[in-house]
Design a protein around this motif. Structure first.
Motif, PDB file in Angstrom:
ATOM      1  N   CYS A   3     -10.191  23.363  37.536  1.00 46.39           N
ATOM      2  CA  CYS A   3      -9.289  23.982  36.557  1.00 46.39           C
ATOM      3  C   CYS A   3      -9.033  23.007  35.416  1.00 46.39           C
ATOM      4  O   CYS A   3      -9.341  21.811  35.517  1.00 46.39           O
ATOM      5  N   LEU A   4      -8.457  23.536  34.359  1.00 47.96           N
ATOM      6  CA  LEU A   4      -7.960  22.685  33.271  1.00 47.96           C
ATOM      7  C   LEU A   4      -6.586  22.177  33.682  1.00 47.96           C
ATOM      8  O   LEU A   4      -5.694  22.961  34.006  1.00 47.96           O
ATOM      9  N   SER A   5      -6.430  20.867  33.676  1.00 46.33           N
ATOM     10  CA  SER A   5      -5.156  20.256  34.050  1.00 46.33           C
ATOM     11  C   SER A   5      -4.731  19.304  32.946  1.00 46.33           C
ATOM     12  O   SER A   5      -5.506  19.020  32.015  1.00 46.33           O
ATOM     13  N   TYR A   6      -3.493  18.814  33.042  1.00 49.23           N
ATOM     14  CA  TYR A   6      -2.972  17.928  32.003  1.00 49.23           C
ATOM     15  C   TYR A   6      -2.365  16.685  32.634  1.00 49.23           C
ATOM     16  O   TYR A   6      -1.629  16.764  33.619  1.00 49.23           O
ATOM     17  N   SER A  33      -8.709   8.397  20.496  1.00 44.11           N
ATOM     18  CA  SER A  33     -10.036   7.947  20.947  1.00 44.11           C
ATOM     19  C   SER A  33      -9.943   6.904  22.057  1.00 44.11           C
ATOM     20  O   SER A  33     -10.684   6.973  23.053  1.00 44.11           O
ATOM     21  N   SER A  34      -9.018   5.931  21.921  1.00 43.47           N
ATOM     22  CA  SER A  34      -8.914   4.888  22.954  1.00 43.47           C
ATOM     23  C   SER A  34      -8.350   5.452  24.259  1.00 43.47           C
ATOM     24  O   SER A  34      -8.780   5.052  25.349  1.00 43.47           O
ATOM     25  N   THR A  83     -11.489  13.180  22.738  1.00 36.55           N
ATOM     26  CA  THR A  83     -10.638  12.785  21.621  1.00 36.55           C
ATOM     27  C   THR A  83     -10.075  13.994  20.878  1.00 36.55           C
ATOM     28  O   THR A  83      -8.875  14.053  20.579  1.00 36.55           O
ATOM     29  N   VAL A  84     -10.930  14.966  20.585  1.00 36.35           N
ATOM     30  CA  VAL A  84     -10.500  16.144  19.827  1.00 36.35           C
ATOM     31  C   VAL A  84      -9.463  16.936  20.605  1.00 36.35           C
ATOM     32  O   VAL A  84      -8.459  17.400  20.042  1.00 36.35           O
ATOM     33  N   HIS A  85      -9.651  17.075  21.922  1.00 38.09           N
ATOM     34  CA  HIS A  85      -8.711  17.829  22.743  1.00 38.09           C
ATOM     35  C   HIS A  85      -7.355  17.131  22.818  1.00 38.09           C
ATOM     36  O   HIS A  85      -6.303  17.791  22.797  1.00 38.09           O
ATOM     37  N   ILE A  86      -7.360  15.804  22.896  1.00 39.86           N
ATOM     38  CA  ILE A  86      -6.095  15.057  22.924  1.00 39.86           C
ATOM     39  C   ILE A  86      -5.360  15.231  21.600  1.00 39.86           C
ATOM     40  O   ILE A  86      -4.148  15.467  21.564  1.00 39.86           O
ATOM     41  N   ALA A  87      -6.093  15.109  20.499  1.00 40.05           N
ATOM     42  CA  ALA A  87      -5.470  15.263  19.180  1.00 40.05           C
ATOM     43  C   ALA A  87      -4.855  16.655  19.030  1.00 40.05           C
ATOM     44  O   ALA A  87      -3.731  16.800  18.532  1.00 40.05           O
ATOM     45  N   LYS A  88      -5.587  17.673  19.461  1.00 34.80           N
ATOM     46  CA  LYS A  88      -5.091  19.044  19.347  1.00 34.80           C
ATOM     47  C   LYS A  88      -3.872  19.266  20.224  1.00 34.80           C
ATOM     48  O   LYS A  88      -2.889  19.896  19.801  1.00 34.80           O
ATOM     49  N   VAL A 118       1.965  10.982  25.570  1.00 34.80           N
ATOM     50  CA  VAL A 118       0.771  11.660  25.071  1.00 34.80           C
ATOM     51  C   VAL A 118       0.280  12.630  26.137  1.00 34.80           C
ATOM     52  O   VAL A 118       0.184  12.273  27.325  1.00 34.80           O
ATOM     53  N   ILE A 119      -0.012  13.865  25.739  1.00 34.89           N
ATOM     54  CA  ILE A 119      -0.577  14.872  26.644  1.00 34.89           C
ATOM     55  C   ILE A 119      -2.089  14.753  26.611  1.00 34.89           C
ATOM     56  O   ILE A 119      -2.703  14.720  25.552  1.00 34.89           O
ATOM     57  N   VAL A 120      -2.701  14.693  27.808  1.00 31.28           N
ATOM     58  CA  VAL A 120      -4.151  14.475  27.910  1.00 31.28           C
ATOM     59  C   VAL A 120      -4.776  15.590  28.754  1.00 31.28           C
ATOM     60  O   VAL A 120      -4.574  15.651  29.973  1.00 31.28           O
TER      61      VAL A 120
END
Length: 666
Positions: free
Chosen positions: A53-56, A69-70, A79-84, A100-102
């Motif tokens: 599943c998609l988790s956070y 990115s880091s 990186t793009v998903h974290i930024a969004k 930060v949500i990852v």
């Protein structure tokens, strides 16, 4: 009847299954106990509707992991998903300590005994001081556990080396059938921090506290701990929401309009004018007396030193005799205005003693009451105190101790001045200095500090230095931290003493670590950092170095700084701390060398992995390059985790673990 009983048992069994499937067990601080295995430290069980599943995850930004990115690189995300997910640009720098949500892909992974959800990442060891404990709890902030790292990596805990790649199983989970039936779509792993509560965490993500408790198999009376992860069930994609502020109070009800009365209005205008004139008159008189008083105060502050004694409190003037009865003290008189001024201002908050009172309390400073050097034990109506006899200007130490207030810093309660000598009265530490306890085996004394006591003392001292560097106003550098300047009270609580060399950190020093040079290099050989000895450079890392030496002494029970250097005493040879690190924590057979380095008085009754973590922390603190040393805040954070794990450690576990340990892990 029998069928009814069977049916009832079946229903209860099904309810229990649903109950268990709807929840994951909270790790409950067991992730700090690397020595022992717990089911909760392996991961979250695969009890969800879907195996993937998609988790956070959540992560607190800290350099060098302070950009999408880091953080993506560290956690194996995008990186793009974290930024969004965080509504930022993929090149933004994230402020330190921001949550930060990852987003990650969470999958069920089969283990030896059962299956657990996890997201796989990898990490290359960068420092020789890194351990499974530090990687799990510091680098990854509790998103994994040292137990799962040990289980999923074949390298033993004492064989880690720079450049080695570790597999990192990050904790995550997928919603269960019970949760999906309640419209839960995602599970987020939140990292608990100080002062968090169930209600504040729930409010932050816009969920009910009850669902948060249910997801972690907790009740509202259970404790949660910093550095541990909690599952937050979400019905929509996560966003950070601060708790709602209370609504503003309603405005007062409007008063009905009153018809004007011209006669009464004129009357009150006259009365108001008279009152205003009277107030103006009294204000002018008050201003006149204030001006005269200020002139007098300014004049008294600029008068000659000999005239200052007349403005001191009567008790201080009685104390200021022209003779001294303390052995080895000077009879020279003071000659600085600043020193007398400091004592006069101190009289507002300190007890001013008469010399006769101190003589009576110490039996005329007899040898039997001498604690160490020029420090004597005294008794005032049954209350014990430590009385320190000093020569010269003591205004600096008095001013510092007046401004700071911390449980782990000795408290100054009174003073006396006589014949050019100062008598500072401190709270009494019944159990003496830390150096005496660590070296008692040299005095054929059977008393020794246990492992748990040593960890608590190490934490207390770090807490005191952290307060000085970051919370005192203004902040200070101690400059003379050593085991003989750490005392223990009746409960074995450690307190830092002797602020004679302390200096204020200038307000314009960024992060208290900008360089300051001095030609007056003073201190105890072995505790002084190399940059201070070589060039007189003073930063907060000076205290960090000395603290590292103190840690080495706490571990070994030896005065590792007593000789001054590690060789023959010649200038330019390595420090004792460097010699210890090179011969104990470097090279092969680290386990055996560390065992031999540890204080024999402990009789091996200590968790070796925690001792190793503390030794690695000491090694980082005494790094020759000051920029390689951690800040005291990082030191305190690591020690808080070691302390938490030690409090759960049972000495009997060590013997059992030693006998059953698999040698493949060493």
């Amino acid at each position: 009847m029998m069928k009814l009983k069977i049916f009832t048992i079946w229903v209860v069994f099904q309810i229990q299954i649903q109950w268990n499937q709807a929840q994951q067990s909270y790790v409950n601080n067991k992730q700090l106990d690397c020595y022992n295995h717990f089911n909760t430290t392996d991961g979250f069980v695969c009890n969800g509707v879907s195996p993937t599943c998609l988790s956070y995850l959540t992560f607190r930004s800290i350099p060098p992991y302070n950009s999408p990115s880091s953080i993506a690189f560290l956690l194996g995300s995008d990186t793009v998903h974290i930024a969004k997910a965080n509504n930022i640009s993929d090149v933004d720098t994230i402020p330190t300590n921001n949550l930060v949500i990852v987003p990650v892909n969470c999958s069920c992974t089969a283990g030896d005994d059962s299956s657990y959800y996890q997201h796989n990442a990898s990490y290359i060891l960068k420092l020789r001081s890194e351990t499974y404990f530090s990687v799990a709890n510091n680098t990854y902030q509790g998103l994994t556990t040292c137990q799962s790292l040990i289980a999923q990596n074949s390298v033993g805990i004492f064989n880690l080396s720079v450049g080695l790649t570790l597999q990192i199983p990050l904790r995550c989970a997928c919603p269960t059938r019970s949760q999906t039936s309640s419209a839960v779509k995602y599970l987020l792993l939140y990292l608990v921090t100080w002062h968090d509560s169930y209600s504040t965490i729930a409010a932050r993500f816009g969920v009910k506290a009850e669902s948060l408790l249910d997801a972690n198999r907790l009740s509202s009376s259970d404790n949660i701990y910093p550095f541990t992860p909690l599952i937050v069930p979400l019905t929509t994609e996560p966003s950070l929401t601060e708790p709602a502020s209370p609504p503003p109070p309603p405005p007062p009800p409007a008063q009905p309009p009153i018809a004007p009365n011209h006669n009464s209005s004129n009357k009150w205008i006259v009365v108001g004018a008279a009152i205003g004139a009277a107030l103006l008159f009294f204000a002018a008189i008050a201003f006149f007396f204030f001006f005269i008083q200020r002139r007098r105060r300014h004049h008294s502050n600029t008068q000659k030193p000999k005239e200052l004694s007349s403005s001191l409190p009567p008790s201080m003037k009685v104390c200021s005799n022209s003779y001294s009865t303390v052995p080895g003290t000077s009879s020279s008189s003071w000659s600085t205005v600043s020193n007398q001024g400091a004592l006069r201002s101190a009289a507002d908050s300190l007890t001013i003693y008469k010399l006769e009172e101190l003589q009576k309390a110490t039996d005329f400073f007899s040898e039997k009451n001498k604690i160490r050097g020029s420090v004597y034990r005294g008794s005032f109506n049954g209350d014990e105190a430590a009385i320190k006899v000093m020569k010269g200007d003591v205004s600096g130490e008095i001013n510092i101790l007046k401004r700071i207030n911390h449980l782990n810093i000795i408290r100054l309660s009174g003073l006396c001045v006589s014949g050019g000598n100062s008598y500072l009265v401190y709270e009494y530490a019944q159990n003496g200095s830390l150096s005496d306890w660590l070296q008692q085996h040299n005095n054929n004394n059977n008393n020794t500090l246990s492992w748990k006591q040593r960890v608590e003392i190490a934490y207390d001292v770090a807490d005191a230095i952290n307060y000085l560097h970051n919370f005192a106003n203004p902040p200070y550098i101690h400059k003379n931290l050593k085991t003989s300047n750490i005392v223990l009270d009746e409960t074995m609580k450690a307190k830092v003493t002797n602020f004679g060399l302390a200096r204020v950190v200038e307000n314009d020093e960024e992060e208290h670590n900008q360089p300051h040079l001095t030609r007056h290099v003073v201190g105890t050989q072995g505790y002084m950092a190399p940059e201070y000895i070589e060039s007189g450079l003073v930063t907060s890392k000076l205290d960090v170095f000395a603290y590292g030496v103190v840690l080495l002494e706490i571990l070994s029970g030896r005065a590792v700084a007593a000789a001054g250097d590690g060789g023959g005493g010649e200038k330019g040879e390595e420090l004792v701390s460097e010699w210890v690190i090179r011969n104990v924590l470097d090279g092969d057979n680290v386990r055996e060398k560390l065992r031999e380095f540890m204080d024999a008085a402990l009789k091996r009754e200590y968790p070796l992995d925690l001792a190793f973590t503390m030794a690695q922390l000491a090694k980082a603190c005494v790094a020759r390059d000051l920029n390689s040393r951690p800040a005291i805040t990082e030191v305190l954070m690591t020690l808080s985790k070691i302390r938490s794990s030690t409090r759960d450690w049972d000495p009997s576990d060590e013997l059992q673990h030693s006998s059953s340990r698999s040698f493949s892990h060493w």
